[in-house]
Design a protein around this motif. Structure first.
Motif, PDB file in Angstrom:
ATOM      1  N   UNK A   1      23.944 -24.606  -9.990  1.00 35.93           N
ATOM      2  CA  UNK A   1      23.502 -23.539  -9.393  1.00 35.93           C
ATOM      3  C   UNK A   1      23.705 -23.662  -8.098  1.00 35.93           C
ATOM      4  N   UNK A   2      24.913 -24.007  -7.853  1.00 36.88           N
ATOM      5  CA  UNK A   2      25.493 -24.296  -6.426  1.00 36.88           C
ATOM      6  C   UNK A   2      26.526 -23.392  -5.725  1.00 36.88           C
ATOM      7  N   UNK A   3      26.573 -22.963  -4.618  1.00 37.88           N
ATOM      8  CA  UNK A   3      27.397 -22.235  -3.922  1.00 37.88           C
ATOM      9  C   UNK A   3      28.541 -22.859  -3.589  1.00 37.88           C
ATOM     10  N   UNK A   4      29.652 -22.186  -3.152  1.00 37.48           N
ATOM     11  CA  UNK A   4      30.884 -22.510  -2.391  1.00 37.48           C
ATOM     12  C   UNK A   4      30.485 -23.199  -1.286  1.00 37.48           C
ATOM     13  N   UNK A   5      29.585 -22.246  -0.360  1.00 37.72           N
ATOM     14  CA  UNK A   5      29.290 -22.589   0.868  1.00 37.72           C
ATOM     15  C   UNK A   5      28.427 -23.964   0.892  1.00 37.72           C
ATOM     16  N   UNK A   6      27.598 -23.983  -0.008  1.00 42.27           N
ATOM     17  CA  UNK A   6      26.850 -25.301  -0.159  1.00 42.27           C
ATOM     18  C   UNK A   6      27.757 -26.572  -0.400  1.00 42.27           C
TER      19      UNK A   6
ATOM     20  N   UNK B   1      35.525 -33.770  -3.432  1.00 44.26           N
ATOM     21  CA  UNK B   1      34.924 -32.783  -4.317  1.00 44.26           C
ATOM     22  C   UNK B   1      34.749 -33.546  -5.770  1.00 44.26           C
ATOM     23  N   UNK B   2      35.653 -34.024  -6.209  1.00 41.59           N
ATOM     24  CA  UNK B   2      35.402 -34.628  -7.456  1.00 41.59           C
ATOM     25  C   UNK B   2      34.328 -35.905  -7.673  1.00 41.59           C
ATOM     26  N   UNK B   3      34.214 -36.500  -6.344  1.00 39.42           N
ATOM     27  CA  UNK B   3      33.067 -37.610  -6.382  1.00 39.42           C
ATOM     28  C   UNK B   3      31.567 -36.997  -6.518  1.00 39.42           C
ATOM     29  N   UNK B   4      31.662 -36.008  -5.467  1.00 41.82           N
ATOM     30  CA  UNK B   4      30.379 -35.206  -5.524  1.00 41.82           C
ATOM     31  C   UNK B   4      29.994 -34.639  -6.854  1.00 41.82           C
ATOM     32  N   UNK B   5      30.672 -33.698  -7.580  1.00 45.30           N
ATOM     33  CA  UNK B   5      30.586 -33.048  -8.468  1.00 45.30           C
ATOM     34  C   UNK B   5      30.600 -34.115  -9.830  1.00 45.30           C
ATOM     35  N   UNK B   6      31.096 -35.214  -9.691  1.00 41.05           N
ATOM     36  CA  UNK B   6      31.250 -36.215 -10.698  1.00 41.05           C
ATOM     37  C   UNK B   6      32.372 -35.661 -11.765  1.00 41.05           C
ATOM     38  N   UNK B   7      33.231 -35.195 -11.449  1.00 36.82           N
ATOM     39  CA  UNK B   7      34.408 -34.668 -12.167  1.00 36.82           C
ATOM     40  C   UNK B   7      35.599 -35.754 -12.057  1.00 36.82           C
ATOM     41  N   UNK B   8      35.974 -35.961 -13.436  1.00 29.23           N
ATOM     42  CA  UNK B   8      37.309 -36.851 -13.574  1.00 29.23           C
ATOM     43  C   UNK B   8      38.795 -36.227 -13.406  1.00 29.23           C
TER      44      UNK B   8
ATOM     45  N   UNK C   1      30.894 -26.853   0.448  1.00 25.13           N
ATOM     46  CA  UNK C   1      31.642 -27.145   1.717  1.00 25.13           C
ATOM     47  C   UNK C   1      30.811 -27.631   2.943  1.00 25.13           C
ATOM     48  N   UNK C   2      29.662 -27.217   2.831  1.00 25.26           N
ATOM     49  CA  UNK C   2      28.731 -27.987   3.797  1.00 25.26           C
ATOM     50  C   UNK C   2      28.665 -29.504   3.385  1.00 25.26           C
ATOM     51  N   UNK C   3      28.329 -29.801   2.275  1.00 25.15           N
ATOM     52  CA  UNK C   3      28.402 -31.073   1.948  1.00 25.15           C
ATOM     53  C   UNK C   3      29.830 -31.949   2.039  1.00 25.15           C
ATOM     54  N   UNK C   4      30.816 -31.265   1.886  1.00 25.54           N
ATOM     55  CA  UNK C   4      32.052 -31.920   2.121  1.00 25.54           C
ATOM     56  C   UNK C   4      32.408 -31.820   3.761  1.00 25.54           C
ATOM     57  N   UNK C   5      31.794 -31.159   4.436  1.00 22.85           N
ATOM     58  CA  UNK C   5      32.056 -31.108   5.801  1.00 22.85           C
ATOM     59  C   UNK C   5      33.180 -30.078   6.265  1.00 22.85           C
ATOM     60  N   UNK C   6      33.362 -29.129   5.436  1.00 21.85           N
ATOM     61  CA  UNK C   6      34.507 -28.227   5.601  1.00 21.85           C
ATOM     62  C   UNK C   6      34.112 -26.821   5.816  1.00 21.85           C
ATOM     63  N   UNK C   7      34.710 -25.838   6.081  1.00 21.15           N
ATOM     64  CA  UNK C   7      34.394 -24.553   6.159  1.00 21.15           C
ATOM     65  C   UNK C   7      34.569 -23.886   4.609  1.00 21.15           C
ATOM     66  N   UNK C   8      33.812 -22.858   4.473  1.00 17.83           N
ATOM     67  CA  UNK C   8      34.029 -22.063   3.045  1.00 17.83           C
ATOM     68  C   UNK C   8      35.253 -21.609   2.875  1.00 17.83           C
ATOM     69  N   UNK C   9      35.920 -20.992   3.844  1.00 10.01           N
ATOM     70  CA  UNK C   9      37.374 -20.441   3.866  1.00 10.01           C
ATOM     71  C   UNK C   9      38.292 -21.518   3.401  1.00 10.01           C
ATOM     72  N   UNK C  10      38.299 -22.769   4.135  1.00  4.54           N
ATOM     73  CA  UNK C  10      38.966 -23.740   3.716  1.00  4.54           C
ATOM     74  C   UNK C  10      38.922 -24.462   2.378  1.00  4.54           C
TER      75      UNK C  10
END
Length: 61
Positions: free
Chosen positions: A17-22, A54-61, A24-33
């Motif tokens: 239940x996370x948005x692209x904006x959230x 992003x893969x590390x944050x979301x635990x995706x292989x 992006x903020x965690x990664x430190x980039x803009x939502x459009x980027x």
């Protein structure tokens, strides 16, 4: 970015239940980027680093 990875990211965001904006903020980039990276419009070295983050944050292989 591959379509499979794109779908995995979107599915994981929905599950958390996370948005692209959230994300992006965690990664430190803009939502459009972030959107450009996920949609394959950006594929340089920096974008690849962000994909790995992003893969590390979301635990995706």
């Amino acid at each position: 970015m591959s379509e499979t990875l794109d779908l995995k990211i979107r599915a994981e965001l929905r599950k958390r239940k996370m948005t692209f904006g959230q994300l992006a903020e965690i990664v430190g980039i803009s939502r459009p980027y972030l959107s450009d990276i996920i949609n394959g419009k950006r594929d340089g070295e920096k974008a690849k680093e962000h994909v790995n983050t992003i893969k590390a944050i979301l635990n995706i292989t």
